[in-house]
Scaffold this active site. Sequence first.
Site, PDB file in Angstrom:
ATOM      1  CG  HIS A   1      -0.378   0.297   2.508  1.00 46.94           C
ATOM      2  ND1 HIS A   1      -0.095  -0.674   3.448  1.00 46.94           N
ATOM      3  CD2 HIS A   1      -0.002   1.465   3.072  1.00 46.94           C
ATOM      4  CE1 HIS A   1       0.409  -0.106   4.529  1.00 46.94           C
ATOM      5  NE2 HIS A   1       0.484   1.189   4.321  1.00 46.94           N
TER       6      HIS A   1
ATOM      7  CD  GLN B   1      -1.953   7.090  12.765  1.00 44.10           C
ATOM      8  OE1 GLN B   1      -1.250   6.596  13.627  1.00 44.10           O
ATOM      9  NE2 GLN B   1      -3.159   7.551  12.994  1.00 44.10           N
TER      10      GLN B   1
END
Length: 272
Positions: free
Chosen positions: A82, A229
């Site tokens: 991704h 993140q």
Amino acid sequence: MRGSLIRALTGALGLITAAAGQLATAGPVAADSVVVGGRPARITDAPWVVALSSRDRFGGTRAGQFCGGVVVAPTKVLTAAHCLGREVLGGEPWEVRDFVAIAGRAALSGHEGQEVRISDAWVNPDYDPTTNSGDLAVLTLVSALPQSYVIGVARSGDAAYASGTEADVYGWGDTTGNGAYASALRTARVQVLPDSACERAYPGGFGVRYQRGTMLCAGDPRGGKDACQGDSGGPLVAKGLLVGLVSWGSGCGQAENPGVYTRVSAVLPEHF
């Protein structure tokens, strides 16, 4: 990257989205920040950890870092599939002129180590961006890194995959879950958890379903230690071997929502 609900794709992407005044509505949110509950790491102790960078795309504040990677051969780096999506890079990997792997450098603002250009990218053809199953890509470097930078990969059935095994996750991502990105490499000690822990946390329904065939569950049963993140594509290491790549999860450091990693032994082709 990992965000609220299901950790968003990458910290860098989150920054771009925020700057555009938009809301990200990704599927499985990839962990793109590290490391909640972690500590500073020395690159000499983990020379196989690299930062993926494009200053043209992500700016120079953090040397353009947007994902992590791990060296598995002198010219091969594994990362999350991704991380190479068009929504992250703004195009195909070969269209990013300054796409490099930063190796041998812990502090993103430093000058040690080397920045090696990416010459080719292979994305797992079985990768499903909707479920994040098979979340793995292989980058080829234009020049070889030292053999001392290479880490071995645990094969299927290795004791490193056993539930309860201590493992370390590495990255330059969010250290709090609130957008406080690290400027230097950090690591957190977690443990491999039984598949059932992630099956309970991610049964499907309104969220994404954990798939034990291609995914690996890891975290701290008490919470507080996790990838976040900005850590996407970074390594999870157990017994000195690579077992997983930071992929996705819900929140950061929550005991009831462990981190989900790509199960490298199940996804990496043997010829790599």
